[in-house]
Design a protein around this motif. Structure first.
Motif, short mmCIF file in Angstrom:
data_model
loop_
_atom_site.label_atom_id
_atom_site.label_comp_id
_atom_site.label_asym_id
_atom_site.label_seq_id
_atom_site.Cartn_x
_atom_site.Cartn_y
_atom_site.Cartn_z
N SER A 28 61.06 14.67 0.96
CA SER A 28 60.53 15.84 0.25
C SER A 28 61.68 16.74 -0.20
O SER A 28 61.62 17.34 -1.28
CB SER A 28 59.59 16.61 1.16
N ASN A 29 62.73 16.83 0.63
CA ASN A 29 63.91 17.57 0.20
C ASN A 29 64.51 16.95 -1.04
O ASN A 29 64.89 17.63 -1.99
CB ASN A 29 64.98 17.56 1.31
N ALA A 30 64.59 15.61 -1.03
CA ALA A 30 65.24 14.90 -2.12
C ALA A 30 64.47 15.04 -3.43
O ALA A 30 65.07 15.16 -4.51
CB ALA A 30 65.39 13.42 -1.76
N MET A 31 63.14 15.01 -3.37
CA MET A 31 62.34 15.05 -4.60
C MET A 31 61.89 16.48 -4.94
O MET A 31 61.25 16.70 -5.97
CB MET A 31 61.10 14.15 -4.44
N GLY A 32 62.18 17.43 -4.05
CA GLY A 32 61.69 18.80 -4.24
C GLY A 32 62.19 19.45 -5.52
O GLY A 32 61.46 20.21 -6.18
N THR A 33 63.45 19.19 -5.90
CA THR A 33 63.99 19.81 -7.11
C THR A 33 63.26 19.32 -8.36
O THR A 33 63.01 20.09 -9.28
CB THR A 33 65.49 19.51 -7.24
N SER A 34 62.90 18.04 -8.39
CA SER A 34 62.21 17.49 -9.56
C SER A 34 60.80 18.06 -9.69
O SER A 34 60.35 18.42 -10.78
CB SER A 34 62.13 15.96 -9.45
N VAL A 35 60.10 18.13 -8.56
CA VAL A 35 58.73 18.67 -8.58
C VAL A 35 58.77 20.18 -8.83
O VAL A 35 57.96 20.72 -9.59
CB VAL A 35 58.00 18.33 -7.27
N GLY A 36 59.72 20.84 -8.18
CA GLY A 36 59.82 22.30 -8.33
C GLY A 36 60.15 22.73 -9.75
O GLY A 36 59.68 23.78 -10.21
N THR A 376 51.83 11.50 1.87
CA THR A 376 50.78 12.17 2.63
C THR A 376 51.13 13.59 3.04
O THR A 376 50.28 14.47 3.02
CB THR A 376 50.46 11.34 3.89
N TRP A 377 52.40 13.86 3.40
CA TRP A 377 52.75 15.20 3.90
C TRP A 377 53.91 15.84 3.15
O TRP A 377 54.34 16.94 3.49
CB TRP A 377 53.12 15.12 5.39
N GLY A 378 54.42 15.16 2.09
CA GLY A 378 55.63 15.64 1.44
C GLY A 378 55.51 16.99 0.75
O GLY A 378 56.49 17.73 0.66
N TRP A 379 54.30 17.35 0.30
CA TRP A 379 54.15 18.57 -0.48
C TRP A 379 54.54 19.82 0.29
O TRP A 379 54.91 20.84 -0.29
CB TRP A 379 52.70 18.70 -0.97
N ARG A 380 54.47 19.77 1.61
CA ARG A 380 54.75 20.97 2.41
C ARG A 380 56.21 21.42 2.27
O ARG A 380 56.51 22.60 2.08
CB ARG A 380 54.45 20.70 3.90
N VAL A 381 57.15 20.48 2.35
CA VAL A 381 58.57 20.83 2.26
C VAL A 381 59.03 20.90 0.81
O VAL A 381 59.95 21.65 0.48
CB VAL A 381 59.42 19.82 3.07
N ILE A 382 58.38 20.15 -0.06
CA ILE A 382 58.73 20.21 -1.49
C ILE A 382 58.60 21.63 -2.01
O ILE A 382 59.42 22.11 -2.79
CB ILE A 382 57.81 19.25 -2.29
N GLU A 383 57.57 22.32 -1.57
CA GLU A 383 57.35 23.70 -2.01
C GLU A 383 58.52 24.61 -1.59
O GLU A 383 58.95 25.46 -2.36
CB GLU A 383 56.04 24.23 -1.44
N THR A 384 59.05 24.39 -0.39
CA THR A 384 60.16 25.22 0.10
C THR A 384 61.41 24.97 -0.73
O THR A 384 62.06 25.91 -1.21
CB THR A 384 60.46 24.91 1.58
N ILE A 385 61.78 23.69 -0.91
CA ILE A 385 63.01 23.35 -1.63
C ILE A 385 62.89 23.65 -3.12
O ILE A 385 63.82 24.17 -3.75
CB ILE A 385 63.34 21.85 -1.43
N GLY A 386 61.74 23.34 -3.70
CA GLY A 386 61.60 23.44 -5.15
C GLY A 386 61.38 24.83 -5.68
O GLY A 386 61.68 25.11 -6.85
#
Length: 480
Positions: A28-36, A376-386
């Protein structure tokens, strides 16, 4: 069912649980910038991660897995009691996975590398004291924890500063983007294939001559660059004012934007008190520009910057593939290293120092768990990083992803289990810093750094508790 088969099933289950939590937190950290930044939806990010993470884990994952398998603790302390090493590795997997699941639930971007190294050190100290720890190896890993975010931040800062100067503050940003994109595509692909070629496909014992690697990377990157140049040249972009806008307001906005770009370029080349004064002038100019825009009867619906960011969105998808592959190559080790070690102990308890090749199916199992965890759970940390460190756009996200991926792949090639969290956060920090310290959420950065500090002792303590409980249940009975 034999005791050996039962133990292998338990170890594999713990390893899959661990890889699932890595997907939920670290990927989620790795993909967070793309989603954010909006370049990718969560669904598309999961699909890209599924393909590239799995490929990176299966092709290059063993480089770092071997470091975690036997590089943290001295196996000689377990020669006469292999059961303790097996229980220790099993405890390390459980302790790390539980900590990562807890962190993911609260959206904390913690380092899985910190967690697993701390856990292995925890049971190692219980069994053999500080002498059981290979401090030289731990020191080299610790240094990488400091160097990796710094290097990621520096690379991202340099790239984004160049993008600002050459594209975002250019008088004709769309034309500048079209000119620059083929070169950026060349740099990304050339770096990717150089790194991949120099490492070889170790899991299949495939190695390439240096000249073949250089020539192949150059040809592939050049062809992709030429294709990009053709596509952007013929791409249809619309940056015109929509509807009827008064000529007076258009001239005012045009002049203001031109003056603003001059000031922003001046800000990049100034420092100290002069930079502060220019920053204040930029802020005042932006406020005036927004005021005039609000007075216009029909607002500008498609700006040059929106077109530029749309073009960079395609580039960020390429860099997202890069970072996903790099992450799979490096971080699958956190789950698979201890699993491989435990299975080796079960099969050959009399020879703990045996250097066993990590099988492809085991790396594939880790890659599968990572992908399911992200979905399943990646969205939680993606929001923080992105979204919570600094505002990300596709242009900033691309620079951050490229800086982080280059650092991760370099570390993977050297066999250093660096933290993807450190690299990504460092890269996002570097991009935000290029916009000025005010662009950063310093409070969030403090919380993230605090979580880095807490992770290692927390996982070590958790592992010690689980290890002692299991030892108390099993008693002095040798399970091997």
């Amino acid at each position: 069912m034999s005791i050996e088969l039962l133990l292998i099933i338990l170890v594999l289950a713990a390893g899959f649980y661990m890889s699932w939590t890595i997907g939920a937190n670290d990927v989620s950290n790795a993909m967070g910038t793309s989603v954010g930044s909006g370049a990718l939806t969560l669904k598309r990010a999961v699909i890209i991660a599924a393909i590239l993470e799995f490929s990176g884990a299966a092709l290059l994952g063993s480089n770092v897995s071997e470091t975690l398998q036997k590089g943290i603790i001295d196996l000689n302390f377990f020669t006469h009691d292999p059961s303790s090493l097996l229980i220790g590795m099993f405890s390390a997997l459980l302790a790390t996975a539980i900590w990562l699941q807890l962190a993911s639930f609260f959206g904390w971007p913690v380092s899985t590398t910190h967690a697993i190294v701390g856990a292995i050190m925890g049971f190692g100290i219980v069994v053999g004291g500080s002498a059981a720890i290979q401090w030289k190896e731990v020191l080299s890993i610790s240094v990488s924890w400091i160097l990796s975010p710094g290097l990621s931040a520096l690379i991202s800062f340099i790239i984004f500063s160049a993008v600002q100067k050459k594209v975002l503050y250019a008088f004709h940003p769309i034309d500048a983007t079209k000119r620059l994109m083929p070169y950026l595509v060349f740099i990304v692909l050339f770096t990717f294939f150089i790194t991949l070629g120099f490492s070889g496909v170790k899991n299949f014992d495939i190695h390439f001559p240096i000249l073949l690697v250089l020539g192949g990377a150059f040809i592939i990157a050049s062809l992709a660059s030429l294709l990009t140049a053709f596509l952007v040249k013929h791409a249809h972009v619309d940056s015109q004012f929509q509807g009827s806008v008064s000529l007076k307001h258009r001239h005012q906005l045009f002049s203001l934007n031109k003056a603003l770009k001059h000031l922003q370029r001046l800000k990049l080349s100034s420092s100290g008190e002069t930079r502060d004064e220019v920053s204040a002038a930029v802020k005042s100019m932006k406020a005036l520009s927004e005021k005039i825009a609000q007075q216009m009867p029909v607002k500008k619906e498609v700006s040059d910057y929106q077109v530029v960011e749309k073009l960079f969105g395609y580039l960020q998808i390429l860099s997202a593939c890069f970072v996903a592959f790099a992450h799979g190559a490096n971080d699958v080790a956190n789950a698979i290293g201890p699993v491989a070690s435990a299975i080796q102990i079960i099969k050959n308890p009399q020879n703990l120092a045996l250097s066993a090749k990590i099988p492809f199916w085991l790396l594939a199992l880790g890659g599968l768990g990572i992908v399911i965890g992200l979905a399943t759970w990646g969205w939680r940390v993606i929001e923080t990083i992105g979204k919570k460190i600094t505002a990300l756009t596709p242009s900033r996200g691309f620079c951050a992803e490229f800086g982080a991926a280059a650092t991760i792949l370099l570390a993977s090639k050297l066999g250093l289990p660096v933290s993807t969290t450190h690299c990504i956060v460092g890269a996002v920090f570097g991009v935000g810093l290029a916009k000025g310290i005010s662009a950063l959420n310093l409070s969030m950065l403090k919380d993230i750094i605090a979580s880095w500090i807490i992770t290692l002792p927390s996982s070590a303590l958790s592992c010690i508790i689980i290890y002692l409980i299991l030892k108390a249940i099993i008693g002095s009975t040798a399970i091997l």
